[in-house]
Structure formats: C-alpha cells, structure tokens
Scaffold this active site. Structure first.
Site, PDB file in Angstrom:
ATOM      1  CG  HIS A  27      -6.407   4.082   0.789  1.00  0.00           C
ATOM      2  ND1 HIS A  27      -6.115   3.221  -0.228  1.00  0.00           N
ATOM      3  CD2 HIS A  27      -5.331   4.908   0.876  1.00  0.00           C
ATOM      4  CE1 HIS A  27      -4.940   3.502  -0.732  1.00  0.00           C
ATOM      5  NE2 HIS A  27      -4.440   4.543  -0.084  1.00  0.00           N
ATOM      6  CD  GLU A 203      -0.628   3.148  -5.858  1.00  0.00           C
ATOM      7  OE1 GLU A 203       0.159   2.990  -4.913  1.00  0.00           O
ATOM      8  OE2 GLU A 203      -1.083   4.265  -6.186  1.00  0.00           O
TER       9      GLU A 203
HETATM   10 ZN   LIG Z   1      -2.645   5.662  -0.290  1.00  0.00          ZN
END
Ligand SMILES: [Zn+2]
Length: 340
Positions: A27, A203
């Site tokens: 990531h 997120e």
């Molecule tokens: Zn990201």
C-alpha cells in the site's frame, strides 16, 4: 513541512532488528513515495516553487497536495528517477517486494503512449529491484471520482500486462463519491484474469461503504479497511474470507481516521483474526517509511515480534510476488523470528 522519515529512527527499537524482517509494501502510491529532495530538485528544474506539504485539514486538501507532486513529473527521466528511488527506499526498509499503486494514463500522451509509460515504469522498477534484491510489481489504480469506463480500460490494460509485472487492480479517490457497484465490470475483468483485486475502502467511510465494496468488488485485499472495527459482523466476514487489510498507521492519523496512533485499531483487528499487512501509503506527504510504520506498530501499539512477523508474512502472502520471491521471504521471516 512534513517530518523527515529519518526522524522515525529516533524511536527506540527493542527486540529484533525490524529492518532485517523481510516484508512487502503493498500500500503505497508511486508519486506519494517520492523523496522530499527529489521533489525540490524537480520543482527547481522546472522553475516552479516546491509544493508545500503537511497538516492536511481534509481529504480534498490531501489530494490537492498529491496532484501538486504529480505535476512536477514532466519528463521520462523524472519518472525513471522516481521509480528507481522508490525501489531503493523499499530496500532501505527491508522490503523484498514492492507493489505501488500507479495510473499510467496520468502521463499519457505527454510522456508517450499508455503502453510506453507502463513499459518505462516496469522496466525501471525491475532493473532497480534486480540489483537490490527487491521484486517490483504494479497495482493499476483506478479512481472512484472518474467515469467507471476508465476503470474498465485500466482493467483490460492490467490483463494485457499481467505477465509483465502488473499484479493488481486498485481503486483510489474519495470512497464517499458513490457506490462501488459502478466499478463491478472492471474488477470482474481483473479477477477472471487472476489479477489481485485491491480497492481502497473503510477509511473515510464506515461499515456500509466497506460492505458495499465487499459485495460489489469481491476484493482479495482492501487498502485501509480499518473502519471495519465499528462492525463485529464485518470483522467476522473479513476474517472468515481471509481478506487482507493493507493498513497505514501514519496515514490514518494524518487524515483523522484515528486521533493518535496509540488508538489505532490494528491490535484489535489482529485479535479478531483479520489478516493485515503494513504499508506506507504516501511517505512523502506523511513523513514516514515502511520501516517507520513497523517501528510505530512496535513502539506505539506494543505489537510483539510474533505479531510483527505475522504482518510481514501477510504482506508477502497477499502480494503478487512470484514464488522465487515468496518462498525465500517466508523462510526469512521464520528465521528472523527464530533468531535474535
Ligand atoms: Zn492509499
């Protein structure tokens, strides 16, 4: 200004040496992993002020800073330097595999056709990695903020390049922009060709959006996914399906997903049986590195060496790394845990 990644070295490191733990960064975003000095050099070379980064009050502002960095990459030489240095920095963190999210259409046709841009990035990444013992793969990154047909085209491109180093299809942008359903076709194309499905979700939005991403895209991994902690049923679903969350501690703090790293749900995700890897997301914008993220997990979240090894193992096993990278990396993790 953002904190220098080297500042993280001030954190006392007990136990085994984390730079020697074989790991993968699944990531990170290619441009967001540029070195601060490279950004200054490129801005200088193009006669522009260096973009000011840090203290993000919103995701929009963060994205605006990201775009300012992208704008400084104006030649094929700039792009080559970026890729080479990202691989070098991965090696410094003890990574044996790096799988940046990247969208080649950003640079086409300015730096060549989409295929030429992709060839340049893959060839540079493979060449740099070969000398440093770091495998290089790419995640083609679609955006939730663009027409879903763009994602479908990227999926076809990913399939075309599957034997040349494109290993995953991602989905970035603001997850509050709308349903993941619109991107189903793209991710179906990718999955059917054996490409890893690795969208961002969980997120900026919570359980409902994450569940929608799971239902629509059937991901192998989720970039972030930390908001699953708000929903027990979702935790069980992630654990049962062994979907890996590619977690970024510093990023979550910088964008207000958690107030302090010490409050990060990573330990509770692991206790729930959810498979997690650690990533650096955007080291340039966040003042971090992959190694710094592992050090934070140890110093701020009190993860044991066994848990840190599990994060590294998940990063390798969930990656697109070929067997000749995967097998020695897994042995290396066992050896790291077995020795002191
Ligand atoms: Zn990201």
């Amino acid at each position: 200004m953002v904190q220098s990644p080297s500042a993280s070295r001030d954190i006392p490191e007990g136990g085994r040496c984390l730079s020697r733990l074989p790991k993968a960064d699944l990531h990170l975003h290619l441009e967001g992993a540029m070195r601060p000095e490279t950004l200054a050099d490129l801005s200088d070379a193009h006669g522009e002020p260096t973009p000011q980064l840090g203290n993000y009050s919103s995701f929009d502002q963060f994205q605006c800073c990201y775009r300012a960095v992208v704008k400084m990459i104006r030649t094929r030489t700039d792009l080559r330097r970026l890729v080479r240095e990202v691989v070098e920095d991965a090696a410094l963190s003890g990574a044996v595999w790096v799988e940046p999210h990247f969208n080649p259409t950003t640079y086409a046709p300015t730096l060549g056709s989409v295929d030429e841009v992709l060839d340049l990035v893959l060839e540079t990444g493979h060449a740099a990695g070969e000398t440093l013992g770091v495998g290089f793969g790419l995640t083609l990154s679609a955006s939730r903020n663009r027409d879903p047909r763009h994602a479908t085209n990227l999926a076809r491109l990913a399939v075309k390049y599957a034997s040349h180093g494109v290993v995953a299809l991602g989905l970035a942008g603001d997850e509050r922009a709308g349903s993941a359903e619109a991107f189903k076709d793209a991710f179906t194309i990718a999955r059917e060709a054996g490409i890893i499905v690795a969208p961002h979700s969980g997120e900026l939005a919570g359980g409902a959006t994450l569940r929608n991403t799971l239902d629509a895209l059937a991901p192998d991994r989720i970039a972030h996914g930390v908001r699953a902690i708000e929903d027990q049923a979702l935790l069980k679903r992630l654990a049962d399906a062994q979907i890996t969350l590619d977690i970024c501690l510093t990023s979550n703090r910088a964008l207000g997903v958690v107030k302090h790293i010490k409050e990060h749900p990573l330990p509770r995700l692991l206790e729930s049986g959810v498979r997690c890897s650690l990533g650096s997301d955007d080291p340039l914008l966040l003042g971090t590195s992959l190694l710094a993220e592992y050090r934070l997990a140890r110093s701020q979240l009190a993860l044991t060496d066994s848990q840190l090894a599990a994060l590294a193992r998940a990063s390798i096993q969930s990656s697109g790394a070929p067997d000749h990278v995967l097998t020695p990396a897994l042995h290396g993790i066992d050896a790291w845990l077995g020795g002191r």
